[in-house]
Design an enzyme around this catalytic site. Structure first.
Site, mmCIF file in Angstrom:
data_model
loop_
_atom_site.group_PDB
_atom_site.id
_atom_site.type_symbol
_atom_site.label_atom_id
_atom_site.label_comp_id
_atom_site.label_asym_id
_atom_site.label_seq_id
_atom_site.Cartn_x
_atom_site.Cartn_y
_atom_site.Cartn_z
ATOM 1 N N ASP A 127 -18.582 40.088 5.238
ATOM 2 C CA ASP A 127 -17.726 39.415 4.881
ATOM 3 C C ASP A 127 -16.426 39.924 4.085
ATOM 4 O O ASP A 127 -15.794 40.601 4.076
ATOM 5 C CB ASP A 127 -18.339 38.525 3.969
ATOM 6 C CG ASP A 127 -19.639 38.301 4.464
ATOM 7 O OD1 ASP A 127 -19.895 38.084 6.024
ATOM 8 O OD2 ASP A 127 -20.136 37.498 4.649
ATOM 9 N N LYS A 149 -15.968 34.363 6.744
ATOM 10 C CA LYS A 149 -15.614 33.543 7.226
ATOM 11 C C LYS A 149 -14.207 32.804 6.253
ATOM 12 O O LYS A 149 -14.722 33.327 4.752
ATOM 13 C CB LYS A 149 -17.185 32.249 6.999
ATOM 14 C CG LYS A 149 -17.958 33.167 7.710
ATOM 15 C CD LYS A 149 -19.352 31.819 7.739
ATOM 16 C CE LYS A 149 -19.634 32.234 8.405
ATOM 17 N NZ LYS A 149 -22.049 31.686 8.027
ATOM 18 N N MET A 260 -18.211 27.308 -4.596
ATOM 19 C CA MET A 260 -17.877 26.738 -2.897
ATOM 20 C C MET A 260 -17.387 24.889 -3.587
ATOM 21 O O MET A 260 -17.262 24.614 -2.428
ATOM 22 C CB MET A 260 -18.357 27.086 -2.178
ATOM 23 C CG MET A 260 -18.733 28.473 -1.544
ATOM 24 S SD MET A 260 -20.144 28.452 -0.048
ATOM 25 C CE MET A 260 -21.137 28.088 -1.091
#
Length: 353
Positions: A127, A149, A260
């Site tokens: 990642d 991502k 997040m």
């Protein structure tokens, strides 16, 4: 006995089959050496042919039978070539997937088990978060696939990641899925484990240090603290919370940690206030934990949105809501750096004289 040899600028002749020597070759290249040739099976017999030692500085033995090694080493010594012995890539009869939690980004926070899995990897899917700067060093010779991502953009869809994991493992390769934090904390690790098990692929999970606890800690904020908070809740702010969820979060008490959640922060703040959380409740936003650009913004629910308009926080960030945010102030700690008390400073001064 361990001896370090500086290979920068040297030519190294690597002995062994290409598939067994790829990690050694990657290490030598990274060290600044030039890999002249890789010899396959029956390397010793081929080396018995005339070899211009003037163009070779070091011979590295990686793969072959004991008899071949004896012959090869004797030949190298007759040519006055130093001999390195390195470990080959051992064959595996069946592929395997290992999910590795890389921690919050600091290279020193990945586990020993995680480093070991990377050292043995044939393929690494990684990642954008986590310790990505040193993958070449930790997984020498492995194929590296970036499946990272970014918020709102998934260049490689999750189902494609799962397909790649399974497909490469079914080729008989050791596959590592390197993630930031812990694979099972909003890392979709459960989905990847399920995909492997459905396909009959052996899978192992190596836990990682989660940012939910470590990043607040890097800012001096404990998620629990005696007589302040005896529980903490970790939630994903990737999508806005429902009214039922907001009411539940307020009712839980303790510390709320949101990952997040920068993009949905206004909704979170308004919802917590709407369901009864006091405007004076402390809140902190810790951005880019464990990096040189780490920044902590502290306020309360009543004033945080004004602060956000000023500082414009960005992902990756961890949001902490609760009385624990005041703990650094109480114990003389600012942004994770405790102040030295007068007594301790006095002792240090005496030791330095």
């Amino acid at each position: 006995m361990h001896v370090e040899l500086d290979l920068a600028g040297l030519t190294v002749l690597v002995v062994g089959r290409a598939d067994r020597t790829r990690r050694a070759r990657a290490r030598y290249t990274a060290a600044g050496a030039r890999v002249l040739e890789v010899l396959g099976e029956h390397a010793a017999a081929r080396l018995e042919q005339p070899l211009d030692a003037a163009h070779v500085d070091v011979l590295a033995w990686v793969d072959g039978t004991p008899a071949e090694r004896e012959t090869t080493v004797a030949l190298a010594r007759s040519m006055r070539l130093p001999v390195l012995t390195d470990a080959p890539v051992e064959p595996t009869p069946r592929g395997h997937v290992t999910l590795v939690g890389g921690g919050p980004g600091d290279a020193e926070l990945i586990t020993l088990a995680g480093r070991r899995a990377l050292a043995e990897a044939d393929v690494v899917l990684h990642d954008r978060l986590g310790p990505t700067d040193r993958i070449d060093e930790w997984a020498p010779g492995a194929e590296l696939i970036d499946v990272g991502k970014t918020p709102g953009h998934h260049a490689v869809p999750q189902r494609e990641i799962e397909r790649l994991l399974v497909a490469r493992a079914l080729e008989g390769l050791r596959v590592v899925r390197l993630k930031g934090g812990d694979p099972f904390v909003f890392g979709r690790g459960g989905e990847e484990v399920h995909a492997c098990r459905v396909a009959g692929v052996p899978v192992t999970v190596v836990p990682g240090v989660t940012s939910a606890v470590s990043v607040p800690g890097a800012a001096g904020i404990p998620v629990t603290h005696r007589e302040v908070s005896r529980a903490f809740t970790v939630a994903s702010g990737h999508v806005p919370f429902s009214e039922e969820e907001l009411a539940h979060l307020v009712g839980l008490g303790g510390t709320l940690v949101v990952l997040m959640g920068v993009g949905t922060l206004p909704h979170l703040v308004a919802g917590l206030r709407r369901h009864g959380m006091a405007a004076e409740m402390p809140i902190a936003i810790v951005e880019r934990g464990f990096s040189a650009g780490q920044r902590t913004t502290v306020s309360d629910l009543g004033g945080i949105l004004h602060r956000v308009a000023e500082v414009r926080p960005a992902s990756p960030a961890v949001i902490v809501v609760g009385e624990v945010v005041r703990v650094p102030e109480t114990f003389g700690c600012e942004d994770g750096r405790p102040e030295t008390s007068d007594a301790v400073a006095s002792v240090i001064a005496r030791l330095g004289t």
